[in-house]
Motif scaffolding. Structure first.
Motif, PDB file in Angstrom:
ATOM      1  N   PHE B 133       1.069  -1.103   0.185  1.00  0.00           N
ATOM      2  CA  PHE B 133       0.069   0.159  -0.013  1.00  0.00           C
ATOM      3  C   PHE B 133       0.976   1.126   0.029  1.00  0.00           C
ATOM      4  O   PHE B 133       2.037   1.082   0.104  1.00  0.00           O
ATOM      5  N   SER B 134       0.180   2.374  -0.065  1.00  0.00           N
ATOM      6  CA  SER B 134       0.894   3.592  -0.367  1.00  0.00           C
ATOM      7  C   SER B 134       1.546   4.308   1.119  1.00  0.00           C
ATOM      8  O   SER B 134       2.304   5.254   0.971  1.00  0.00           O
ATOM      9  N   GLY B 135       1.274   3.646   2.240  1.00  0.00           N
ATOM     10  CA  GLY B 135       1.701   4.246   3.343  1.00  0.00           C
ATOM     11  C   GLY B 135       0.818   4.700   4.218  1.00  0.00           C
ATOM     12  O   GLY B 135      -0.198   5.125   3.857  1.00  0.00           O
ATOM     13  N   GLY B 138      -0.601   7.978   3.236  1.00  0.00           N
ATOM     14  CA  GLY B 138      -1.185   8.152   1.892  1.00  0.00           C
ATOM     15  C   GLY B 138      -0.333   8.637   0.771  1.00  0.00           C
ATOM     16  O   GLY B 138      -0.404   8.565  -0.158  1.00  0.00           O
TER      17      GLY B 138
END
Lengths: 443, 286
Positions: B133-135, B138
Motif C-alpha cells: 500500500f501507499s503508506g 497516503g
C-alpha cells in the motif's frame, strides 16, 4: 468424500449472506473503470474525454496476448481518463464516466430467455470470450480466453468447474449456482466445446447442500457434466488443490494445470462465458458479497464494474460503528482496503467488514518451531523457513526451497500461534525471486 | 625400551618424514603467488567490509587496486581521503581528492506533516509495506517509517525518530557506504556531497505528483511551483515531473531557495541561524 491431501485449515465458515438473493445495485452517478483489472498487460484506452459511451461499449483494448478488453459498464459521457486511487492507495489509470440513463449496445440480448444452442466453432467461441473481456472471476482475474486455448502438444481431458468457494464469508458463487445454474451449465458446455473435452466436473464443498442438489438436478440434462460434493477444507478452491481433490492428479511444480490434462474455471466465469457467447454481453457487472458479523444486511449484489465500494456498503446498511477493517475479498486472501472510494473491479468477489476487536493481528512472538505452518501448508512447503530466508534476503535459497510454489492462501499465517508475519515475508521473497527469474530470462 | 615402542617410533617417524617430503613438493607445485602489496593495502583500509566501494569487502578492494595499478575510480567511503592517501603512499601512486559524501533523507512526511489515515499491521518492513500500500500517510512516494534503512546501517549512524517516524542520519557516524540507499524501497535516501562545514541544502521530498494531490497528503511536499528554480542564479535547481532537485555540484549554499519555497520543502542543515534583516524592508514576523 473427496478432498485434497496435503495441509489445509478449517476457519469458521460464517456464510452469513448465503440466503440473501442477488439484488441488482442501483447504478451510481459516476463510475471509474480501471484499465488494468486482470493479470497481464493493462488495456489501452480507445475513448477520448467527452466521448459518449453506451453500456457494453468497448472502452479499452487488451492488445497483448495476456490481457483483456474493458467495456463501459454504464452509458454516459467520459469525463476524464485519469489516475484514481485504487484499493492499495497507489494511483492507477482509469476511465471515469458520468452516468446518463442506461442505454445498452444494440447487439446485447438483455432478455432472460435461455439460449441453449451454440453453433459456433471453438475458435469463434474463444474469439468471442476474448472480445468480451472475460477474466477468471474467482479473484486471480486471469484472462479466460488464454485458458481456453490448449497449447500445442498438450491435451485437455477434463474441464473442472470451481464452485468450492472455500473462503469464509463469501457467498457470491453460491448464489450464482442457486439462481443462475441453468445459464451456468450452458456456459460450461460452451467451454467444453472450446476446449474439445467430453467431461466436466463441478466441485462444490459440502457446506452448500442446496447448491449441490440444485446443480445436480439440472446437470442431469447435460451430457458429460457431473457434480461432485467435496469435504469442507480451506484452500480447496485453489486450482491445484481442486485438481488433486477431484481427479487425484498433482500439477508439477512451476507448471500449469493443462500439464495433467485439466483446465479449471470458476462458476462465475462459466456464467460470464454464457452471457458473452450467447447474449453478446461483455463482462460489465459481477456478483459481490457484502458481509460481516455486524453488517445490518449481509447481501449479494449484482454490481456494475467501477461502482465505488462505499455505494455497496451503504446499500448493505452502512459501515457499523466499531468497524476496524474493510477487506477486499475474503478473510483469508483478501487485502484490507485503503480507501472506500476505490472501484469494484472484475476480481472483486466480496467486501468484508471486520469489527475492531477481530481485525487486529495476534501479538508478535518468536517462532517456537512448532511446525504447525508446515502441517497446514497445502503446497507442502516450510513457511517458517521460507519466511526467514526471505527476511534475510537469501533470494537463491528461497528459490531452491520452492517459494514460487506458494499460492499465498494464508493458512500458515492463520495457524501460527506466535503471530509471525509468515506470508508477508514470503510475498517479499516471491517478488524478489520473480525479479531474479525475469532478469535471468532477459539475459 | 621395549620393541613395540621402538617400532612405533621408527614407523611413525618414517611416515612423518615421507609426508613432509610429499607436502614439500606439493606446496612447491601448487604455490599461490600473491602480491605482497595486497596485504599492505588491506592494512590501510578500515576493515568494515561494508561494501560501500562497490566490491565484496576490503580485501576485494585491495586486490582490485593492486591489480589495476591505479587509484582511479576506486574509493573507500568510510576511510575517506585519508585512507586513499595512505594507500597511494604504499603503492607510490597519486590519489585524487574526492569530496566526502553523506546520506540524506529526502522526505519530511512526519506524523505531523502527513498525518496517518490508515493503520498498518502487517510485517514491519518497508519492503513488504511498499508492495502492499501507499503508506499510512497516503503519500505513495514518502517514507514508510518501518526502518529498513536503520537495519541496513552497519555503523549505527541512523535511528528512527520516535516522534516524527522518520529516520535520522548522524553526521559524525555516517560513512556514506550506501547500504541505506539500497535498502530503501522508495529510493528516498540519496548520497550527497557533505558540503563545506557539513552544510547542505536539499529538497526534502521526492513526490512526483502534481501540487494538489501532493499537498493533500503532506503539508511539506514539493508542489513543483518552480519558485526555487527562478530564484537560483546558478542553474543548480531543475524541475522535472513536478519535483525540484538541487544539483549539489552547482549549489553554492546561498540559501535563497530555502526562503522562497512556499511549502518549506527545501531543507538547510548545519547553517548558523539567520540574521533578521529589518532595515531592508523584509516584513518582520508579527
Amino acid at each position: 468424500m473427496k478432498t485434497f491431501t496435503i495441509g489445509g485449515v478449517h476457519p469458521p465458515e460464517n456464510k452469513l449472506s448465503k440466503d440473501a438473493a442477488i439484488v441488482a445495485l442501483e447504478i451510481p452517478k459516476s463510475v471509474s473503470i480501471p484499465i488494468s483489472q486482470h493479470l497481464g498487460v493493462p488495456a489501452v484506452p480507445i475513448v477520448e474525454k467527452g466521448a459518449k459511451v453506451k453500456t457494453g461499449q468497448l472502452i479499452a483494448k487488451g492488445e497483448a496476448f495476456i490481457s483483456a478488453n474493458i467495456h463501459s459498464s454504464v452509458s454516459g459521457t467520459v469525463s476524464k481518463i485519469d489516475e484514481v486511487i485504487d484499493t492499495s492507495g497507489y494511483k492507477r489509470k482509469a476511465v471515469i464516466i458520468d452516468v446518463e440513463g442506461d442505454e445498452w449496445e444494440a447487439e446485447i440480448d438483455r432478455t432472460a430467455d435461455l439460449k441453449k444452442e451454440c453453433n459456433l466453432t471453438p475458435e469463434e467461441i474463444i474469439k468471442k470470450v476474448n472480445e468480451k473481456g472475460i477474466v477468471g472471476m474467482g479473484g486471480a482475474t486471469f484472462p479466460s480466453h488464454v485458458k481456453l486455448i490448449v497449447p500445442k502438444g498438450k491435451k485437455a481431458e477434463v474441464l473442472i468447474i470451481n464452485g468450492v468457494e472455500c473462503e469464509p464469508y463469501l457467498t457470491s458463487d453460491h448464489r450464482v449456482m442457486l439462481e443462475r445454474a441453468e445459464e451456468m451449465l450452458v456456459g460450461i458446455s460452451i467451454q467444453m466445446k472450446a476446449l474439445g473435452v467430453e467431461k466436466a466436473i463441478i466441485g462444490i464443498e459440502n457446506n452448500k447442500p442446496d447448491a449441490i442438489e440444485h446443480v445436480k438436478k439440472i446437470a442431469a440434462n447435460y451430457k458429460g457434466i457431473t457434480v461432485e460434493a467435496l469435504k469442507v477444507k480451506y484452500p480447496q478452491g485453489g486450482e491445484k488443490q481442486l485438481i488433486k481433490a477431484l481427479i487425484n492428479r498433482e500439477v508439477p511444480s512451476g507448471k500449469l494445470p493443462i500439464e495433467v490434462g485439466a483446465v479449471v474455471h470458476n462458476v462465475g466465469t462459466a456464467l460470464a462465458v454464457y452471457e458473452a457467447v450467447q447474449k453478446n454481453k461483455p463482462l460489465i457487472e459481477r456478483v459481490v458479497t457484502v458481509t460481516g458479523v455486524n453488517v445490518a444486511k449481509p447481501s449479494n449484489f449484482m454490481v456494475r464494474i467501477g461502482t465505488p465500494v462505499s455505494a455497496l456498503l451503504e446499500a448493505a446498511g452502512g459501515v457499523p460503528e466499531n468497524t476496524g477493517k474493510v477487506v477486499n475479498g475474503g478473510p483469508m486472501m483478501g487485502k484490507a482496503l485503503n480507501n472506500l472510494e476505490a472501484p469494484v473491479t472484475k476480481g472483486t468477489s466480496g467486501i468484508l467488514l471486520f469489527p475492531q476487536v477481530a481485525s487486529s493481528r495476534k501479538p508478535l512472538h518468536n517462532c517456537i518451531r512448532c511446525g504447525k505452518c508446515i502441517t497446514v501448508c497445502c503446497m507442502g512447503l516450510e513457511p517458517y523457513f521460507l519466511a526467514v530466508l526471505a527476511e534475510k534476503n537469501k533470494v537463491e535459497d528461497c528459490e531452491s526451497n520452492r517459494i514460487m510454489d506458494c499460492i499465498e492462501c494464508g493458512s500458515c499465517l492463520y495457524i501460527c500461534p506466535s503471530g509471525r508475519p509468515l506470508l508477508d515475508n514470503m510475498r517479499v521473497g516471491k517478488s524478489k525471486v520473480g525479479q531474479l527469474m525475469r532478469s535471468r530470462a532477459s539475459n | 625400551m621395549n620393541e613395540i615402542t621402538l617400532y612405533s617410533v621408527i614407523s611413525l617417524g618414517s611416515i612423518g618424514t615421507l609426508a613432509a617430503v610429499i607436502l614439500y613438493f606439493v606446496a612447491q607445485k601448487f604455490k599461490v603467488i600473491e602480491d605482497p602489496r595486497i596485504d599492505l593495502v588491506e592494512e590501510k583500509l578500515p576493515g568494515a567490509n561494508c561494501g560501500g566501494c562497490g566490491l565484496a569487502g576490503c580485501r576485494a578492494l585491495a586486490e582490485a587496486i593492486v591489480k589495476a595499478e591505479s587509484l582511479d575510480g576506486f574509493s573507500c567511503p568510510p576511510g575517506g581521503n585519508a585512507a586513499m592517501q595512505d594507500i597511494a603512499k604504499v603503492l607510490g601512486l597519486v590519489a585524487q581528492e574526492s569530496d566526502p559524501m553523506i546520506a540524506v533523507v529526502r522526505c519530511n512526511g512526519s506524523r505531523e506533516n502527513s498525518p496517518p489515515k490508515v493503520k498498518y499491521e502487517g510485517a514491519m518492513t518497508c519492503q513488504f509495506a511498499h508492495s502492499l500500500f501507499s503508506g499510512e500517510g497516503g503519500c505513495p512516494f514518502g517514507c514508510l517509517g518501518y526502518g529498513d534503512c536503520v537495519v541496513a546501517c552497519a555503523f549505527d549512524a541512523m535511528y528512527m525518530d520516535e516522534k516524527t517516524g522518520l529516520p535520522v542520519i548522524l553526521d559524525d557516524k555516517c560513512v556514506a557506504c550506501g547500504a541505506c540507499v539500497k535498502a530503501c524501497p522508495r529510493n528516498i535516501i540519496e548520497m550527497r556531497k557533505k558540503g563545506k562545514k557539513d552544510r547542505r541544502i536539499f529538497v526534502s521530498c521526492i513526490n512526483k505528483e502534481k501540487g494538489g494531490p501532493a499537498k493533500k497528503n503532506c503539508a511539506v511536499a514539493c508542489i513543483g511551483c518552480g519558485k526555487c528554480v527562478k530564484e537560483c542564479k546558478f542553474d543548480a535547481i531543475v524541475l522535472e515531473n513536478n519535483l525540484a532537485y538541487i544539483d549539489f555540484n552547482k549549489c553554492t549554499l546561498c540559501r535563497k531557495c530555502v526562503i522562497v519555497c512556499p511549502t518549506n520543502a527545501i531543507h538547510e542543515l548545519n547553517f548558523p541561524p539567520r540574521k533578521v534583516k529589518t532595515e531592508e524592508g523584509t516584513p518582520a514576523e508579527a
